[in-house]
Design a protein around this motif. Structure first.
Motif, mmCIF file in Angstrom:
data_model
loop_
_atom_site.group_PDB
_atom_site.id
_atom_site.type_symbol
_atom_site.label_atom_id
_atom_site.label_comp_id
_atom_site.label_asym_id
_atom_site.label_seq_id
_atom_site.Cartn_x
_atom_site.Cartn_y
_atom_site.Cartn_z
ATOM 1 N N PHE A 94 -2.385 -0.953 10.662
ATOM 2 C CA PHE A 94 -2.839 -1.323 9.320
ATOM 3 C C PHE A 94 -4.126 -2.141 9.427
ATOM 4 O O PHE A 94 -4.400 -2.773 10.449
ATOM 5 N N GLU A 95 -4.887 -2.125 8.339
ATOM 6 C CA GLU A 95 -6.125 -2.912 8.268
ATOM 7 C C GLU A 95 -6.110 -3.772 7.012
ATOM 8 O O GLU A 95 -5.585 -3.367 5.965
ATOM 9 N N LEU A 96 -6.701 -4.966 7.152
ATOM 10 C CA LEU A 96 -6.770 -5.899 6.030
ATOM 11 C C LEU A 96 -8.015 -6.765 6.214
ATOM 12 O O LEU A 96 -8.262 -7.274 7.312
ATOM 13 N N ASP A 97 -8.791 -6.902 5.151
ATOM 14 C CA ASP A 97 -9.987 -7.754 5.186
ATOM 15 C C ASP A 97 -9.683 -9.084 4.509
ATOM 16 O O ASP A 97 -9.016 -9.129 3.463
ATOM 17 N N ALA A 98 -10.183 -10.160 5.095
ATOM 18 C CA ALA A 98 -9.950 -11.496 4.541
ATOM 19 C C ALA A 98 -11.041 -12.436 5.025
ATOM 20 O O ALA A 98 -11.564 -12.295 6.137
ATOM 21 N N ILE A 126 -6.759 -7.713 11.029
ATOM 22 C CA ILE A 126 -7.321 -8.505 9.936
ATOM 23 C C ILE A 126 -8.754 -8.865 10.316
ATOM 24 O O ILE A 126 -8.989 -9.578 11.288
ATOM 25 N N SER A 127 -9.714 -8.355 9.532
ATOM 26 C CA SER A 127 -11.135 -8.520 9.848
ATOM 27 C C SER A 127 -11.812 -9.413 8.827
ATOM 28 O O SER A 127 -11.344 -9.592 7.707
ATOM 29 N N VAL A 180 -3.881 2.909 8.489
ATOM 30 C CA VAL A 180 -4.831 3.659 9.306
ATOM 31 C C VAL A 180 -4.148 4.856 9.945
ATOM 32 O O VAL A 180 -4.607 6.000 9.795
ATOM 33 N N LEU A 181 -3.031 4.640 10.641
ATOM 34 C CA LEU A 181 -2.318 5.756 11.257
ATOM 35 C C LEU A 181 -0.932 5.315 11.708
ATOM 36 O O LEU A 181 -0.646 4.125 11.820
ATOM 37 N N VAL A 183 0.853 -1.180 0.000
ATOM 38 C CA VAL A 183 0.000 0.000 0.000
ATOM 39 C C VAL A 183 0.893 1.234 0.000
ATOM 40 O O VAL A 183 1.973 1.240 0.586
ATOM 41 N N GLU A 184 0.440 2.276 -0.686
ATOM 42 C CA GLU A 184 1.175 3.537 -0.727
ATOM 43 C C GLU A 184 0.465 4.563 0.147
ATOM 44 O O GLU A 184 -0.763 4.606 0.212
#
Length: 277
Positions: free
Chosen positions: A171-175, A143-144, A157-158, A63-64
């Protein structure tokens, strides 16, 4: 004969070695995919939470992010070298200077699991030069669950670096890997009914094809075991007639309607003798 037998033995040996390699490669036990992650407290709950993330192993999530005039690229990998940097779980790459900073290492891992989420913490990253009392960096990857996608994009996120201690990158990541298993809503009776319908369908279709193609039956004779089912139907009708009727068929009814039988002709009385002579 000997010259022909040697290649045969050699091929058998090669096949044996190949089968052994396949079997040894397929014998990967649960948890081996995430074994590179070294948990700080190797508890069963953390190991179980980490094993839920096995489908994400060996994948670089990139991610950038732009903050003011600064532009960075973040790379995350589960229990592997992010961006090819040895030991790095999460790295930050400055797009101007191409400098790579390790935010967290997978040899210092924490895994906290919930019903539909797993929080992964990589510690012992590179030291801050100014911020956070020059402590080491750490990355938190949330990871949600999202059943619609196998794995979504990584999001920044921050970066909380304005505190004195325990600064972190979030960081956030969906899986879908962390989603709980969907319990079957079918009852035992429904499952039995479905099995019975499937067995009946196989019996009818298979019997029909056998009677038509093998036996050569035509018409109703194509129905499997036609004579047996006809007999069963007759016996069922007789049983129902015996149980449901309240009187015997042999008893005469209390009221009889007009009979359709012809009445006997009475002898005709002649009155010729009453006429005057």
């Amino acid at each position: 004969m000997k010259a022909c037998s040697r290649p045969g033995r050699g091929s058998v040996l090669l096949w044996t070695l190949w089968v052994q390699l396949v079997l040894s490669g397929s014998g990967v036990s649960a948890g081996d995919a995430t074994k590179n992650c070294k948990l700080i407290t190797d508890s069963k709950s953390e190991r179980k939470a980490l094993e839920r993330l096995e489908p994400l192993v060996k994948i670089n999530f990139t991610v950038e992010s732009k903050i003011a005039n600064e532009s960075y690229t973040y790379v995350f990998q589960l229990c592997g070298d992010a961006g090819g940097v040895p030991g790095a779980g999460v790295i930050q790459e400055d797009k101007k200077t191409q400098k790579k900073t390790i935010i967290g290492r997978y040899n210092t891992t924490q895994a906290i699991g919930g019903s539909d989420w797993v929080m992964l913490i990589y510690g012992h990253g590179d030291h801050y030069s100014v911020h956070c009392s020059k402590e080491t960096r750490q990355a938190i990857v949330m990871i949600s669950c999202d059943r619609k996608i196998d794995m979504g994009p990584l999001e920044v996120v921050l970066e909380d670096r304005d505190r004195l201690h325990e600064c972190f990158y979030l960081f956030e990541l969906d899986a879908s890997a962390v989603c709980p298993a969907i319990e079957s809503k079918l009852s035992t009776g429904s499952i039995i009914l479905i099995i019975a319908v499937c067995v009946l369908a196989v019996y009818l279709i298979g019997g029909f094809l056998y009677q038509r193609l093998i036996v050569g039956a035509k018409g109703m004779e194509q129905f499997p075991n036609y004579a047996f089912w006809v007999e069963v139907g007759n016996m069922t009708a007789d049983g129902c007639d015996f149980v449901c009727r309240s009187k015997s068929r042999d008893d005469a009814p209390a009221y009889r309607g007009v009979t359709a039988e012809p009445l006997e002709e009475e002898p005709e009385e002649r009155d010729d003798h009453l006429l005057p002579m």
